[in-house]
Scaffold this motif. Sequence first.
Motif, PDB file in Angstrom:
ATOM      1  N   MET A  19       0.903  -1.216   0.025  1.00 42.51           N
ATOM      2  CA  MET A  19       0.075   0.100   0.079  1.00 42.51           C
ATOM      3  C   MET A  19       0.917   1.122   0.118  1.00 42.51           C
ATOM      4  N   SER A  20       0.479   2.162  -0.719  1.00 43.73           N
ATOM      5  CA  SER A  20       1.204   3.514  -0.983  1.00 43.73           C
ATOM      6  C   SER A  20       1.139   4.235   0.400  1.00 43.73           C
ATOM      7  N   ILE A  21       2.152   5.154   0.658  1.00 46.24           N
ATOM      8  CA  ILE A  21       1.853   6.216   1.604  1.00 46.24           C
ATOM      9  C   ILE A  21       1.036   6.949   1.795  1.00 46.24           C
ATOM     10  N   GLN A  22       0.364   7.466   0.437  1.00 45.85           N
ATOM     11  CA  GLN A  22      -0.959   8.157   0.427  1.00 45.85           C
ATOM     12  C   GLN A  22      -2.109   7.257   0.771  1.00 45.85           C
ATOM     13  N   GLY A  23      -2.206   5.952   0.315  1.00 41.48           N
ATOM     14  CA  GLY A  23      -3.148   5.190   0.523  1.00 41.48           C
ATOM     15  C   GLY A  23      -3.217   4.862   1.942  1.00 41.48           C
ATOM     16  N   SER A  24      -2.162   4.654   2.594  1.00 36.67           N
ATOM     17  CA  SER A  24      -2.323   4.495   4.136  1.00 36.67           C
ATOM     18  C   SER A  24      -2.596   5.803   4.780  1.00 36.67           C
ATOM     19  N   LEU A  25      -2.254   6.990   4.250  1.00 33.75           N
ATOM     20  CA  LEU A  25      -2.904   8.102   4.784  1.00 33.75           C
ATOM     21  C   LEU A  25      -4.248   8.155   4.660  1.00 33.75           C
ATOM     22  N   PHE A  26      -4.892   7.871   3.664  1.00 36.05           N
ATOM     23  CA  PHE A  26      -6.468   8.167   3.486  1.00 36.05           C
ATOM     24  C   PHE A  26      -7.031   7.005   4.320  1.00 36.05           C
ATOM     25  N   SER A  27      -6.552   5.850   4.376  1.00 39.54           N
ATOM     26  CA  SER A  27      -7.370   4.854   5.216  1.00 39.54           C
ATOM     27  C   SER A  27      -7.345   5.153   6.601  1.00 39.54           C
ATOM     28  N   THR A  28      -6.750   6.409   7.150  1.00 50.90           N
ATOM     29  CA  THR A  28      -6.976   6.745   8.419  1.00 50.90           C
ATOM     30  C   THR A  28      -8.339   7.541   8.633  1.00 50.90           C
ATOM     31  N   VAL A  29      -8.981   7.875   7.100  1.00 51.12           N
ATOM     32  CA  VAL A  29      -9.856   8.735   7.322  1.00 51.12           C
ATOM     33  C   VAL A  29     -11.219   7.842   7.542  1.00 51.12           C
ATOM     34  N   PRO A  30     -12.089   7.895   8.510  1.00 50.81           N
ATOM     35  CA  PRO A  30     -13.233   7.083   8.763  1.00 50.81           C
ATOM     36  C   PRO A  30     -14.254   7.258   7.817  1.00 50.81           C
ATOM     37  N   ILE A  31     -15.266   6.120   7.530  1.00 46.21           N
ATOM     38  CA  ILE A  31     -16.325   6.414   6.919  1.00 46.21           C
ATOM     39  C   ILE A  31     -17.135   7.401   7.543  1.00 46.21           C
ATOM     40  N   LEU A  32     -17.842   8.300   6.862  1.00 48.70           N
ATOM     41  CA  LEU A  32     -18.742   9.446   7.619  1.00 48.70           C
ATOM     42  C   LEU A  32     -19.971   8.629   8.082  1.00 48.70           C
ATOM     43  N   SER A  33     -20.435   8.938   9.269  1.00 45.85           N
ATOM     44  CA  SER A  33     -21.468   8.114   9.893  1.00 45.85           C
ATOM     45  C   SER A  33     -22.392   9.277  10.549  1.00 45.85           C
ATOM     46  N   GLY A  34     -23.338   8.897  11.163  1.00 43.62           N
ATOM     47  CA  GLY A  34     -24.088   9.993  11.914  1.00 43.62           C
ATOM     48  C   GLY A  34     -23.474  10.621  12.922  1.00 43.62           C
ATOM     49  N   ASP A  35     -22.626  10.065  13.719  1.00 45.96           N
ATOM     50  CA  ASP A  35     -21.918  10.619  14.765  1.00 45.96           C
ATOM     51  C   ASP A  35     -20.560  11.081  14.832  1.00 45.96           C
ATOM     52  N   ASN A  36     -19.646  11.063  13.543  1.00 49.65           N
ATOM     53  CA  ASN A  36     -18.555  11.237  13.604  1.00 49.65           C
ATOM     54  C   ASN A  36     -18.043  12.129  12.736  1.00 49.65           C
ATOM     55  N   TYR A  37     -18.922  13.258  12.158  1.00 51.14           N
ATOM     56  CA  TYR A  37     -18.578  14.314  11.373  1.00 51.14           C
ATOM     57  C   TYR A  37     -17.105  15.114  11.793  1.00 51.14           C
ATOM     58  N   LYS A  38     -17.135  15.373  12.880  1.00 52.67           N
ATOM     59  CA  LYS A  38     -16.222  16.219  13.434  1.00 52.67           C
ATOM     60  C   LYS A  38     -14.539  15.411  13.294  1.00 52.67           C
ATOM     61  N   LYS A  39     -14.734  14.155  13.700  1.00 56.53           N
ATOM     62  CA  LYS A  39     -13.716  13.415  13.574  1.00 56.53           C
ATOM     63  C   LYS A  39     -13.240  13.194  12.069  1.00 56.53           C
ATOM     64  N   TRP A  40     -14.409  12.993  11.218  1.00 58.69           N
ATOM     65  CA  TRP A  40     -14.016  12.579   9.812  1.00 58.69           C
ATOM     66  C   TRP A  40     -13.412  13.849   9.082  1.00 58.69           C
ATOM     67  N   LYS A  41     -13.950  15.179   9.508  1.00 55.79           N
ATOM     68  CA  LYS A  41     -13.572  16.280   8.851  1.00 55.79           C
ATOM     69  C   LYS A  41     -12.092  16.619   9.122  1.00 55.79           C
ATOM     70  N   GLU A  42     -11.745  16.281  10.706  1.00 50.17           N
ATOM     71  CA  GLU A  42     -10.385  16.629  11.018  1.00 50.17           C
ATOM     72  C   GLU A  42      -9.413  15.572  10.268  1.00 50.17           C
ATOM     73  N   ASP A  43      -9.696  14.163  10.371  1.00 46.59           N
ATOM     74  CA  ASP A  43      -8.797  13.347   9.614  1.00 46.59           C
ATOM     75  C   ASP A  43      -8.769  13.543   8.211  1.00 46.59           C
ATOM     76  N   LEU A  44      -9.722  14.003   7.350  1.00 50.47           N
ATOM     77  CA  LEU A  44      -9.850  14.255   6.090  1.00 50.47           C
ATOM     78  C   LEU A  44      -8.779  15.281   5.934  1.00 50.47           C
ATOM     79  N   ASP A  45      -8.895  16.577   6.465  1.00 50.63           N
ATOM     80  CA  ASP A  45      -8.021  17.756   6.523  1.00 50.63           C
ATOM     81  C   ASP A  45      -6.727  17.254   6.562  1.00 50.63           C
TER      82      ASP A  45
END
Length: 162
Positions: free
Chosen positions: A1-27
């Motif tokens: 897996m590439s470094i970029q792929g592993s970085l993106f794998s840390t971004v959780p799937i957005l669900s009803g209760d994790n928007y803040k974490k999703w946004k932070e991890d995406l950023d």
Amino acid sequence: MSIQGSLFSTVPILSGDNYKKWKEDLDVALCLMELDLALREPKPIVTTTSTTEEKQKLEKWKTANRKCATLMKRSIPENMKASVEKMDTTTEYLATIKEVFEVFQSAEKEELMNQILSAKFDGNGTVREHILEISSMAQKLKDLDTNLDDDFLISFTLKSLP
């Protein structure tokens, strides 16, 4: 897996209760992959008199915008994708996702409030479990930035008991 792929794998799937974490991890992931240009800067305007450097800047921005949008689409559930219109820029897409999330979040808040207000101890389980269940719902509301007054919660919990 590439470094970029592993970085993106840390971004959780957005669900009803994790928007803040999703946004932070995406950023963080987009920043570390150097794709956040489309989030940091507006789309460059190129005219017929633009320099080669300005045209290259636009191409770089378009590439970052496309990649950001693709990564965002990959990290949101199918049912939310249908609710989000196709946008020209990543910032518009992100704003629309936030609006949809806020609608989902409002519905979740309403559901939790209804559950708390209709909670009655029915004799199944223990009183302790009943109180913990109400406390859990109140904590979920707090996580959704809805604060219930502790005195109200205690009073209501006691009234839910026989």
